[in-house]
Design a protein around this motif. Structure first.
Motif, mmCIF file in Angstrom:
data_model
loop_
_atom_site.group_PDB
_atom_site.id
_atom_site.type_symbol
_atom_site.label_atom_id
_atom_site.label_comp_id
_atom_site.label_asym_id
_atom_site.label_seq_id
_atom_site.Cartn_x
_atom_site.Cartn_y
_atom_site.Cartn_z
ATOM 1 N N ILE A 230 0.860 -1.181 0.000
ATOM 2 C CA ILE A 230 0.000 0.000 0.000
ATOM 3 C C ILE A 230 0.899 1.234 0.000
ATOM 4 O O ILE A 230 1.735 1.399 0.893
ATOM 5 N N THR A 231 0.760 2.087 -1.008
ATOM 6 C CA THR A 231 1.581 3.280 -1.119
ATOM 7 C C THR A 231 0.701 4.512 -1.120
ATOM 8 O O THR A 231 -0.233 4.613 -1.922
ATOM 9 N N VAL A 232 1.002 5.445 -0.210
ATOM 10 C CA VAL A 232 0.245 6.683 -0.093
ATOM 11 C C VAL A 232 1.211 7.854 -0.150
ATOM 12 O O VAL A 232 2.197 7.899 0.589
ATOM 13 N N SER A 233 0.935 8.806 -1.033
ATOM 14 C CA SER A 233 1.711 10.037 -1.100
ATOM 15 C C SER A 233 0.744 11.202 -1.026
ATOM 16 O O SER A 233 -0.128 11.359 -1.884
ATOM 17 N N ASN A 234 0.902 12.017 -0.003
ATOM 18 C CA ASN A 234 -0.037 13.109 0.246
ATOM 19 C C ASN A 234 0.750 14.371 0.553
ATOM 20 O O ASN A 234 1.523 14.403 1.516
ATOM 21 N N ALA A 235 0.589 15.405 -0.272
ATOM 22 C CA ALA A 235 1.382 16.623 -0.104
ATOM 23 C C ALA A 235 0.508 17.858 -0.260
ATOM 24 O O ALA A 235 -0.365 17.915 -1.128
ATOM 25 N N ALA A 236 0.769 18.842 0.588
ATOM 26 C CA ALA A 236 0.142 20.158 0.478
ATOM 27 C C ALA A 236 1.261 21.200 0.484
ATOM 28 O O ALA A 236 2.114 21.193 1.378
ATOM 29 N N THR A 237 1.258 22.105 -0.512
ATOM 30 C CA THR A 237 2.317 23.093 -0.656
ATOM 31 C C THR A 237 1.707 24.440 -1.006
ATOM 32 O O THR A 237 0.849 24.530 -1.891
ATOM 33 N N GLY A 238 2.193 25.483 -0.340
ATOM 34 C CA GLY A 238 1.705 26.825 -0.638
ATOM 35 C C GLY A 238 2.227 27.352 -1.955
ATOM 36 O O GLY A 238 1.461 27.650 -2.878
ATOM 37 N N ASN A 239 3.549 27.449 -2.098
ATOM 38 C CA ASN A 239 4.191 27.901 -3.328
ATOM 39 C C ASN A 239 5.316 26.948 -3.680
ATOM 40 O O ASN A 239 6.071 26.516 -2.806
ATOM 41 N N THR A 240 5.468 26.651 -4.964
ATOM 42 C CA THR A 240 6.565 25.790 -5.393
ATOM 43 C C THR A 240 7.090 26.238 -6.744
ATOM 44 O O THR A 240 6.310 26.631 -7.623
ATOM 45 N N VAL A 241 8.405 26.182 -6.916
ATOM 46 C CA VAL A 241 9.041 26.509 -8.187
ATOM 47 C C VAL A 241 10.312 25.684 -8.311
ATOM 48 O O VAL A 241 11.000 25.417 -7.315
ATOM 49 N N SER A 242 10.608 25.240 -9.535
ATOM 50 C CA SER A 242 11.838 24.500 -9.778
ATOM 51 C C SER A 242 12.414 24.919 -11.122
ATOM 52 O O SER A 242 11.684 25.251 -12.056
ATOM 53 N N GLY A 243 13.741 24.928 -11.205
ATOM 54 C CA GLY A 243 14.404 25.306 -12.445
ATOM 55 C C GLY A 243 15.696 24.557 -12.608
ATOM 56 O O GLY A 243 16.314 24.119 -11.628
ATOM 57 N N ALA A 244 16.138 24.386 -13.862
ATOM 58 C CA ALA A 244 17.389 23.691 -14.150
ATOM 59 C C ALA A 244 18.006 24.269 -15.418
ATOM 60 O O ALA A 244 17.290 24.740 -16.307
ATOM 61 N N VAL A 245 19.341 24.219 -15.485
ATOM 62 C CA VAL A 245 20.059 24.685 -16.663
ATOM 63 C C VAL A 245 21.105 23.641 -17.027
ATOM 64 O O VAL A 245 21.759 23.069 -16.154
ATOM 65 N N VAL A 246 21.259 23.388 -18.325
ATOM 66 C CA VAL A 246 22.230 22.431 -18.827
ATOM 67 C C VAL A 246 23.189 23.154 -19.779
ATOM 68 O O VAL A 246 22.754 23.742 -20.772
ATOM 69 N N GLY A 247 24.482 23.157 -19.439
ATOM 70 C CA GLY A 247 25.485 23.706 -20.333
ATOM 71 C C GLY A 247 25.397 25.195 -20.550
ATOM 72 O O GLY A 247 25.707 25.687 -21.633
#
Length: 406
Positions: free
Chosen positions: A48-65
């Motif tokens: 049994i797998t449960v994933s439960n998340a609450a987030t107000g603000n989220t941002v992600s970024g990445a750069v390659v080369g």
């Protein structure tokens, strides 16, 4: 290539054709964010797998080369709650129970791969509640394959790093909220390993550089909310291998680097009461563990290369209280530990590289720091090991080999 993803009430992303690309993110969340899950899965044979998340603000970024400048502003003036009930009606579950419940006020991440990352981030949470809770109640649940159940709550989180990347800039985090993580398990029978954990952190900032990476960072963190609380209560009638852990920290900064140089300045101020409690009970038991940790301010900065410079300043006035308890009747091995510290800092560099460390450290703790461990075994057992450690200010600086030797 640049990738930026933002989720919130308001967000903006902009790139320019200059030498360094620019990402601008501005997020403001004013309404409560609530996530809840209840699973009634009695008789399930598989996991049994449960994933439960609450987030107000989220941002992600990445750069390659390439190179990117990431300017981030995230403000939360609302409550964030995540609650999970994996087995509300008790009963028997044949498979492993994996449940993760997470509540986060502001989350940001920026990563580089063969790149340069410049960060300027401001994260703030107002005087509200950040809460994650998981519960198995009733005392009749039978987890035949055990389980791993976690509740974690954080007000502000910043994650940086990458591969063969230089990370530079400033991270500012302010928390005015109460941060709470709780994990309650009332079970009848667990003939396998089961781990119940809770983690509460007001402000968390981390940078992890692999390969030929380097870092030049300022991290400023301040926590003024009423409390930062982690509370775990793991209970069973009969458990073969039962663990309950709790960890609470007001401010946490971790910088780890594999190559190049590390220059870091860290400033932490904690005015919140930090409390961490782990309670484990089992009438019959094979192995039982109760472990609780708590800290006002915590810094770890390390480089597996030749140069480390750290300027660290910590002030903690809110107090730290840590308690760990085990109670059982018939069994074999029991372990209980409680660790509390007002301010702690660790700095390390590579011995084989003939490393140079330049350290400036200032720590002031004005709050009470206590660690309490209790163990009650009614009919004796094979091993009973208990330990406590309470420290106002702790500083450790050393050089070591990358494989862990000194």
């Amino acid at each position: 290539m640049i990738l930026a993803i933002a989720t919130c009430g308001a967000a903006a992303t902009e790139a320019t054709a200059q030498d360094r690309s620019l990402v601008l993110n501005n997020q403001l969340q004013l309404g409560d964010v609530i996530a809840g899950q209840t699973l009634n899965v009695e008789g399930a044979d598989d996991q049994i797998t449960v994933s439960n998340a609450a987030t107000g603000n989220t941002v992600s970024g990445a750069v390659v080369g390439g190179a990117v400048e990431f300017r981030n502003v995230q403000h939360l003036n609302a409550n964030v709650r995540a609650t999970t009930t994996p087995a509300p009606g008790g009963g028997e579950i044949g498979g492993v129970v994996n449940a993760n419940t997470q509540a986060t006020g502001n989350y940001a991440s920026a990563a580089g791969y063969d790149a340069d990352v410049v960060i300027d981030s401001d994260q703030r949470v107002g005087p509200y509640e950040i809460e994650a809770a998981t519960s198995i109640t009733g005392g009749t649940a039978r987890l035949l394959s055990g389980g791993y159940v976690n509740a974690s709550a954080s007000a502000n989180v910043m994650a940086l790093g990458g591969q063969n990347t230089h990370v530079a800039g400033a991270v500012h985090q302010l928390n005015e909220a109460s941060v709470r993580a709780s994990n309650l398990a009332e079970t009848q029978y667990i003939p396998a390993q089961a781990v119940f954990s809770s983690t509460a952190i007001a402000n968390a900032a981390g940078s992890n550089g692999a390969g030929a990476s380097s870092a030049d960072l300022y991290v400023g963190q301040r926590s003024t909310g009423d409390v930062v609380v982690a509370d775990t209560s793991a209970n069973a009638g009969n458990a073969w291998d039962l663990s309950g852990t709790a960890a609470a920290t007001a401010n946490q900064a971790v910088i780890a680097n594999a190559g190049g140089s590390v220059v870091a300045r860290t400033q932490q101020e904690n005015f919140s009461q930090v409390s961490s409690t782990a309670v484990v009970t089992s009438y019959d038991y094979g192995v039982a563990r109760a472990a609780a940790q708590g800290s006002g301010n915590a810094v770890s900065v390390g480089n597996d290369d030749r140069y480390l410079q750290l300027d660290n300043s910590q002030i903690s006035t809110g107090g730290v209280e840590v308690r760990a308890t085990f109670a059982g009747t018939n069994g074999y091995d029991a372990y209980v530990s409680a660790e509390a510290v007002g301010n702690t800092v660790t700095g390390y560099a590579c011995a084989d590289c003939q490393a140079t460390m330049n350290i400036t450290n200032s720590q002031i703790n004005e709050g009470a720091v206590s660690a309490t461990a209790n163990m009650t075994i009614n009919n004796g057992g094979r091993a009973a090991i208990i330990g406590t450690n309470a420290v106002g200010n702790a500083a450790n600086f050393y050089v070591s080999r990358p494989n862990g030797g000194n």
